[in-house]
Enzyme design. Structure first.
Site, PDB file in Angstrom:
ATOM      1  N   GLU A 131      18.124  -2.896  -3.838  1.00 46.57           N
ATOM      2  CA  GLU A 131      19.088  -2.348  -4.797  1.00 46.57           C
ATOM      3  C   GLU A 131      18.811  -2.836  -6.213  1.00 46.57           C
ATOM      4  O   GLU A 131      18.064  -3.796  -6.418  1.00 46.57           O
ATOM      5  CB  GLU A 131      20.510  -2.734  -4.382  1.00 46.57           C
ATOM      6  CG  GLU A 131      20.753  -4.232  -4.375  1.00 46.57           C
ATOM      7  CD  GLU A 131      22.187  -4.600  -4.695  1.00 46.57           C
ATOM      8  OE1 GLU A 131      22.633  -4.252  -5.802  1.00 46.57           O
ATOM      9  OE2 GLU A 131      22.838  -5.242  -3.848  1.00 46.57           O
ATOM     10  N   LYS A 169      31.125 -11.597   0.127  1.00 50.64           N
ATOM     11  CA  LYS A 169      31.657 -12.729  -0.627  1.00 50.64           C
ATOM     12  C   LYS A 169      33.032 -13.133  -0.103  1.00 50.64           C
ATOM     13  O   LYS A 169      33.815 -12.293   0.326  1.00 50.64           O
ATOM     14  CB  LYS A 169      31.702 -12.387  -2.118  1.00 50.64           C
ATOM     15  CG  LYS A 169      30.309 -12.104  -2.686  1.00 50.64           C
ATOM     16  CD  LYS A 169      30.363 -11.656  -4.122  1.00 50.64           C
ATOM     17  CE  LYS A 169      28.968 -11.323  -4.622  1.00 50.64           C
ATOM     18  NZ  LYS A 169      28.417 -10.097  -4.004  1.00 50.64           N
TER      19      LYS A 169
END
Length: 309
Positions: free
Chosen positions: A29, A167
Site C-alpha cells: 500500500e 492498532k
C-alpha cells in the site's frame, strides 16, 4: 513502460510479466508512505519494503493512483512523488477510487483500496502494517457507526492480507466479530494470540494458527475454493521492537484525551493518535512500525512463493 488493462488500471512491465507468468507478486500500500511516516523516512521504508520482497523471491507492486490512473507497480520516480513532503495526496479507500480516476486526481491507497486494485490486477497476496477496524464509541454513546471499509472489502475480495493485527485504539474484539460474521478466516502466524500492532498480543486469541508459509498458502488456496472472501494472516511485531506496554498504555490514554480536547472525529482520529505516539515515544513507535511492516512484507513474499509452486 506499462501494460494497461484499461484506461484506469496500469501495471508496470515487471508486474504485468510476473502476473502473466505466475511469478510471485506482493502488493504494497501507499497510504503508509504518504500519511503514516515522516518525509525522508517514508522513501527509505518504501525502498526497503520493495527490496525485502525481491530478496525473498517475489516481485513488489506498490500501488497508488496518480493523475487518474491506478498504478500497480511504481517506478522509483513515482515512489519519490508519493513520498514527497509536498505530495498532498488524497487518502483513497475503495469508495474513493472511482472519483479519483474520473476526476484525474492523485492519492495513496488504503488497505481497502490496495486490496481491490491488487485483486483487479490478478495479485493474491498483500502486505501492510495494520488493518482498519471497528472504532470505540464516542464519549456519551454506547455504539459506533465508525467501521473501517477494510473489513467489508476483505469480505468480498479474494486476497491474503498479511498484517500485525490492528492498532489498539480500535475495538479489536468487535473487529474480530465483524470478520467472523463475514466469513474471513483469521490466522495467527506462529502465535495463538491476535496481535495489536505495536504489541504482540491484544489479549484475544486467533481462531487458527499456522507455523510456516506453506501452511498459510494451503489455507488460502483451500478457502478460495469455497469463498470469495479474503484471508487475514496476523504476524506479531518482532519481539525486539515491541513497545513497552506501560509506555504504550500511557501514550494511548494521552492520545485519546488529546482527541477529546480537540473534538477530532471520524477518519482524522487515527492520524492524530499516531502522530502523538510518534512524537511522545521518542521515535520508538516509528521503529516498531517500520520493523513490523518489513517483517510482514517478508512473510507475504514467502507465502506468495509457496502459492506459486
Amino acid at each position: 513502460m506499462t501494460n494497461t488493462l484499461h484506461t484506469s488500471l496500469s501495471l508496470s512491465s515487471e508486474v504485468a510479466d510476473a502476473v502473466a507468468t505466475r511469478t510471485p507478486v506482493v502488493a504494497l500500500e501507499s497510504t503508509l508512505l504518504s500519511h503514516g511516516l515522516p518525509p525522508g523516512r517514508n522513501l527509505d521504508v518504501a525502498r526497503r519494503l520493495e527490496n525485502t520482497v525481491r530478496e525473498t523471491g517475489a516481485v513488489p507492486a506498490t500501488i497508488a493512483v496518480l493523475d487518474g490512473v491506478a498504478r500497480v507497480g511504481l517506478t522509483d520516480a513515482e515512489l519519490e512523488r508519493v513520498c514527497a513532503p509536498d505530495a498532498d495526496l488524497d487518502k483513497l479507500s475503495l469508495r474513493d477510487l472511482g472519483p479519483a480516476v474520473a476526476l484525474r486526481t492523485s492519492g495513496a491507497t488504503t488497505v481497502a483500496g490496495t486490496a481491490a486494485l491488487a485483486h483487479a490486477a490478478g495479485i493474491s497476496v498483500f502486505a501492510t502494517g495494520g488493518l482498519g477496524g471497528v472504532h470505540h464509541p464516542l464519549p456519551g454513546s454506547d455504539l459506533t457507526w465508525d467501521v473501517s471499509a477494510d473489513l467489508g472489502t476483505l469480505a468480498r475480495t479474494g486476497v491474503l492480507v498479511v498484517c500485525s493485527g490492528m492498532k489498539s485504539i480500535l475495538d479489536i474484539a468487535a473487529t474480530l466479530e465483524v470478520l467472523e460474521t463475514n466469513s474471513v478466516p483469521v490466522l495467527g502466524y506462529r502465535t495463538d494470540d491476535f496481535p495489536a500492532f505495536y504489541l504482540r498480543s491484544s489479549g484475544l486469541s486467533v481462531p487458527r494458527r499456522v507455523d510456516d508459509p506453506a501452511q498459510a498458502a494451503a489455507v488460502f488456496a483451500a478457502h478460495r475454493a469455497f469463498s470469495d472472501s479474503g484471508v487475514l494472516l496476523a504476524n506479531p511485531v518482532p519481539a525486539e521492537h515491541e513497545l513497552d506496554r506501560a509506555l504504550h498504555d500511557r501514550l494511548l490514554a494521552e492520545g485519546l484525551e488529546l482527541v477529546r480536547e480537540r473534538g477530532v472525529s471520524g477518519s482524522d482520529v487515527t492520524p492524530v493518535l499516531l502522530e502523538h505516539f510518534h512524537t511522545a515515544s521518542g521515535g520508538a513507535s516509528l521503529d516498531a512500525n517500520e520493523a513490523l511492516v518489513v517483517a510482514n512484507a517478508r512473510l507475504a513474499s514467502n507465502v506468495a512463493v509457496e502459492l506459486a509452486r
